[in-house]
Design an enzyme around this catalytic site. Structure first.
Site, short mmCIF file in Angstrom:
data_model
loop_
_atom_site.label_atom_id
_atom_site.label_comp_id
_atom_site.label_asym_id
_atom_site.label_seq_id
_atom_site.Cartn_x
_atom_site.Cartn_y
_atom_site.Cartn_z
N ARG A 1 -24.11 11.22 -75.65
CA ARG A 1 -23.47 10.40 -76.68
C ARG A 1 -24.08 10.74 -78.04
O ARG A 1 -25.30 10.65 -78.22
CB ARG A 1 -23.65 8.92 -76.34
CG ARG A 1 -22.77 7.96 -77.10
CD ARG A 1 -22.97 6.52 -76.64
NE ARG A 1 -22.60 6.33 -75.25
CZ ARG A 1 -23.45 5.97 -74.29
NH1 ARG A 1 -24.72 5.76 -74.58
NH2 ARG A 1 -23.03 5.82 -73.06
N GLU B 1 -12.90 19.45 -68.66
CA GLU B 1 -11.94 18.38 -68.39
C GLU B 1 -10.60 18.66 -69.06
O GLU B 1 -10.50 19.45 -69.99
CB GLU B 1 -12.49 17.03 -68.84
CG GLU B 1 -12.89 16.97 -70.29
CD GLU B 1 -13.66 15.69 -70.63
OE1 GLU B 1 -13.45 14.66 -69.97
OE2 GLU B 1 -14.47 15.74 -71.57
N HIS C 1 -20.32 17.31 -73.45
CA HIS C 1 -20.77 17.54 -72.08
C HIS C 1 -21.38 18.94 -71.96
O HIS C 1 -20.90 19.88 -72.60
CB HIS C 1 -19.61 17.42 -71.09
CG HIS C 1 -18.85 16.14 -71.22
ND1 HIS C 1 -19.41 14.91 -71.03
CD2 HIS C 1 -17.55 15.90 -71.53
CE1 HIS C 1 -18.50 13.96 -71.22
NE2 HIS C 1 -17.36 14.55 -71.52
N HIS D 1 -16.11 15.53 -78.83
CA HIS D 1 -14.80 14.88 -78.67
C HIS D 1 -14.93 13.37 -78.54
O HIS D 1 -16.01 12.84 -78.26
CB HIS D 1 -14.08 15.44 -77.44
CG HIS D 1 -14.80 15.17 -76.15
ND1 HIS D 1 -15.80 15.98 -75.67
CD2 HIS D 1 -14.67 14.17 -75.23
CE1 HIS D 1 -16.25 15.52 -74.52
NE2 HIS D 1 -15.58 14.40 -74.24
#
Length: 325
Positions: A201, A123, A106, A181
């Site tokens: 992705r 996150e 991200h 991740h």
């Protein structure tokens, strides 16, 4: 501003996301009402086209955006409203990975704003359950740079350079933007993140999507976003009973674990923002001066900033407690 009725603890209808990698644990364990392979339950969301709807009380049927625009700092707190205005700043999810998720990354706030006019995505993951051999992928297992990374990626050997974390129930991780991740198969977790749905992705295990076609990869977009340096994501914390146990803090949110074996009174006046409780185990009645609501395992409740205190009536319950410091 229009005249509005008093605020109270707000529950929302979950937004359930069918995913090629999803399973059925959210239905079986958390009683989410859906068919098919559900990968994510968005518990509280201000993401465009995924705005949560209130499920309880006099504001039932109103959206999160409506209540934020109507109540402003009374809902989120003065500092939060000053910084974010009518954009709810956090997104709360439960995630069931029946299969491995894609390897992804991200962007940070700066890159996300420049490219998408959006927040970045910091996150936190809290592991609710893990099957045998369940794992996470977080960062790289060796010194890495963009040239070496692209060599492995072009040869379809990227899995050789990824760091694999063995995990257990109760483990927690903070993933900063730029951290490569993936959630492994057999992992059930709670996720707290900035309000963003931007994902680049990198690798998707060569599998088709639900339509039979490969999912899009974002090799070029990801390259600028990746942090190739070492990353320490796992959090060390100690758990107390009947008192908030700090798990981790970022610039965007703070997370405690609250394990209760008896009734508990929470003073909210010391908290500078709204508070969100994600129920991990058990159940409790939560009460304010003029309102009560049951919260059960797999449910999430938003406590408005203007409420001065909250009483939990329970003999067994545990929660993630989230606020903006």
């Amino acid at each position: 501003m229009i005249t509005v009725s008093p605020l109270y603890p707000l529950k929302f209808y979950p937004i359930l996301k069918q995913k090629v990698w999803g399973g059925t644990k959210l239905q079986k364990r958390f009683q989410k009402k859906a068919k098919g392979n559900i990968g994510e339950s968005w518990e509280i969301s201000g993401v465009e086209e995924n705005i949560s709807e209130i499920a309880n009380g006099s504001l039932k049927g109103k959206t999160l955006n409506w209540v934020l625009q109507s109540y402003r700092e009374k809902l989120v707190g003065e500092a939060v409203y000053k910084n974010f205005g009518n954009q709810f700043p956090l997104l709360f999810k439960f995630i069931d990975a029946h299969e491995d998720l894609s390897v992804q990354v991200h962007p940070d706030d700066l890159l996300a704003k420049a490219r998408h006019g959006s927040f970045g995505k910091t996150e936190m993951w809290y592991i609710l359950d893990v099957e045998e051999n369940g794992k996470l992928i977080i960062g790289f297992n060796q010194q890495m740079d963009s040239k070496k990374y692209l060599q492995y990626l072009s040869k379809n050997r990227i899995t050789e350079i990824l760091n694999v974390e063995t995990i257990k129930k109760g483990d927690a991780f903070i993933l900063k933007p730029g951290t490569v991740h993936a959630i492994g198969a057999g992992v059930l977790l709670a996720e707290i993140q900035q309000t963003s749905d931007i994902t680049y992705r990198i690798y998707d295990w060569n599998r088709p999507d639900t339509d039979g076609q490969p999912r899009e990869l974002h090799t070029e977009l990801a390259l600028e976003a990746i942090n190739f340096g070492p990353s320490k994501s796992k959090l060390d914390y100690s758990e107390e009973i009947n008192s908030p146990s700090p798990i981790g803090t970022t610039n965007f949110f703070a997370v405690n674990k609250l394990v209760l074996s008896k009734n508990y009174l929470k003073n909210l006046e010391e908290v500078p923002s709204f508070t969100v409780y994600m129920c991990l185990e058990g159940s409790a009645i939560i009460e304010t001066d003029d309102y009560s609501e049951e919260i059960k395992k797999g449910e999430t409740v938003l406590i408005p900033a203007q409420l001065p205190e909250l009483k939990f009536i329970t003999n067994s319950a545990s929660f993630l407690e989230v606020y903006i410091p």
